[in-house]
Write an enzyme that holds these catalytic residues in place. Structure first.
Site, mmCIF file in Angstrom:
data_model
loop_
_atom_site.group_PDB
_atom_site.id
_atom_site.type_symbol
_atom_site.label_atom_id
_atom_site.label_comp_id
_atom_site.label_asym_id
_atom_site.label_seq_id
_atom_site.Cartn_x
_atom_site.Cartn_y
_atom_site.Cartn_z
ATOM 1 N N ARG A 40 11.920 6.602 -4.995
ATOM 2 C CA ARG A 40 11.720 5.956 -5.742
ATOM 3 C C ARG A 40 12.571 5.993 -7.026
ATOM 4 O O ARG A 40 13.284 5.055 -8.105
ATOM 5 C CB ARG A 40 10.347 6.807 -6.473
ATOM 6 N N LYS A 206 -13.331 5.719 -0.203
ATOM 7 C CA LYS A 206 -14.465 5.748 -0.907
ATOM 8 C C LYS A 206 -15.135 3.882 -2.155
ATOM 9 O O LYS A 206 -13.897 3.340 -1.947
ATOM 10 C CB LYS A 206 -15.197 6.255 -1.401
ATOM 11 N N GLY A 374 0.109 2.647 -2.732
ATOM 12 C CA GLY A 374 -0.520 3.706 -2.658
ATOM 13 C C GLY A 374 0.228 4.001 -0.437
ATOM 14 O O GLY A 374 1.136 3.818 -0.424
ATOM 15 N N GLY A 397 -2.557 5.121 -8.448
ATOM 16 C CA GLY A 397 -3.554 4.621 -9.684
ATOM 17 C C GLY A 397 -2.960 3.399 -10.349
ATOM 18 O O GLY A 397 -4.386 3.079 -10.384
#
Length: 424
Positions: A40, A206, A374, A397
């Protein structure tokens, strides 16, 4: 309309508040906290170098971890200041606060090209509350606002949204950094009219986490390849047995709707035809967080779409790997978000690694490959293939919400190109 970027600015002699994403993983080494992964920091260096080259006086702000409005020594950005100084090859001043007299004094002393890193903005609870008074205090030292923290752009926090509004009210420009610009280009523009065939690979745990993305991408994709635990909810929707696999029984109707939409739009929607299964065994051991350690025993390939009653599916199988790899090889645009299995455990990493290899090969053959942040990014880096794809998003996200079509507050707060009516 495209956003104003740092390439549109003239910041010589101006104090530039740069929201960066220095939320880096830390680890303890011989009693000292050290940075475990500098990705990052590395990704924002081009923006910092450009602004310094233009003569800007840079004031950097970031969060680190979740201190919940408390001053937590282990979440200080002081180690990041030292690492940034080493990586950029120039002094980086650090102040142990992000607002107040110390910050104002340090900002006033900056000369053209200087760098100042503020302390963790989340040491104040007002940051996550996007408190207007706190945002004004942060913005007090700024004449220009730049956001290069795409990974935090889905949060309406003081440093990602409030400061931009405060600077804009004073007539100052609010622009995207080079990393933010690339994120918007690849996750937005490049996927708006993708070269075809457009293949989307979705994994993770999910269906509920990805259903909005699935719904939106069904309107654009030619093929969807499904992996990870979410595949078992789709299998359940088709009447297959899922054994001990992670499923969401309450999302079966949602899965059926997605399958029906794919059929109505003639989108190829592929689910695993085989998998790697294993039996769960609870041990007496506890992890660092005090939770029971789980072991997986008797891992084996399962050629049936039905899972054994006593086992869970933890990776896609060899036949699925071959089928998915063939589809990827023919693609012109590929979007990947989510691993194909429990890739953190090497027993169940083969499927994810094979997809990573197929992505790299397709890219070499001319396809445009975009990794939606992610765990997919972690998997590619772990396989040593991060530099063999077109683009890897830094947002987890934020990437998902952007792909869903949501407006990100940190992006909405930036000026439109040609629409700020001012020059820095």
């Amino acid at each position: 309309m495209a956003k104003l970027t740092v390439n549109d600015l003239n910041v010589r002699g101006k104090r530039v508040f740069v929201r960066v994403d220095f939320n880096v993983p830390m680890k303890d080494k011989d009693g000292q906290l050290v940075i475990d992964d500098v990705t990052r920091i590395k990704e924002t260096l081009p923006t910092l170098k450009l602004l310094r080259g233009q003569g800007g006086r840079l004031i950097l702000a970031s969060h680190l971890g979740r201190p919940d409005g408390q001053r937590v020594p282990g979440m200080s950005l002081a180690p990041v200041a030292r690492k940034l100084e080493e990586m950029i090859g120039s002094p980086v001043k650090f102040v142990e606060d992000c607002i107040g007299p110390k910050v104002e004094e340090a900002a006033a002393a900056l000369k053209d090209g200087d760098l100042l890193l503020l302390e963790n903005v989340r040491f104040y609870k007002e940051e996550e509350a996007n408190d207007p008074a706190f945002a004004e205090k942060l913005a007090k030292v700024a004449e220009v606002y730049v956001n290069d923290a795409f990974g935090s752009a889905h949060r309406a926090h003081a440093s990602t949204e409030g400061v931009a509004r405060a600077v804009a009210r004073r007539g100052g420009p609010c622009a995207a950094g080079l990393l933010m610009e690339r994120e918007l280009k690849f996750l937005g523009e490049e996927l708006e009219k993708p070269a075809r065939p457009f293949v989307v690979i979705l994994g993770g745990a999910k269906v509920s986490d990805k259903i909005k993305v699935i719904d939106r991408l069904l309107e654009k994709a030619d093929t969807l390849l499904i992996g990870g635990a979410m595949a078992y909810t789709f299998r359940l929707a088709q009447g297959a047995k899922t054994g001990k696999s992670l499923v969401e029984p309450d999302k079966v109707e949602t899965a059926k709707s997605a399958l029906a939409k794919a059929a109505s739009r003639t989108v190829q929607f592929l689910l695993p035809t085989d998998d790697v299964v294993a039996e769960l065994f609870k041990t007496d051991k506890l992890d660092k967080k005090g939770k029971p350690v789980i072991e997986w025993r008797n891992p084996r390939a399962n050629a049936d779409v039905n899972c054994p009653d006593n086992a869970a599916g933890l990776d896609i199988g060899p036949a699925t790997v071959r089928a998915y790899s063939d589809v990827i090889a023919r693609a012109k645009t590929i979007l990947w978000n989510g691993p194909m299995g429990l890739f953190e455990d090497k027993q169940f990493a083969a499927g994810t690694n094979a997809i990573a290899q197929a992505m790299a090969a397709a890219t070499s053959a001319g396809a445009k490959s975009i990794i939606g942040g992610g765990d997919s990014v972690k998997a590619l880096n772990k396989a040593g293939l991060g530099d063999r794809v077109t683009f890897m998003s830094t947002g987890g996200g934020a990437s998902l919400e952007f792909l869903e079509g949501k407006t990100l507050p940190g992006v909405a707060a930036l000026n439109e190109k040609g629409g700020c009516g001012c020059s820095a």
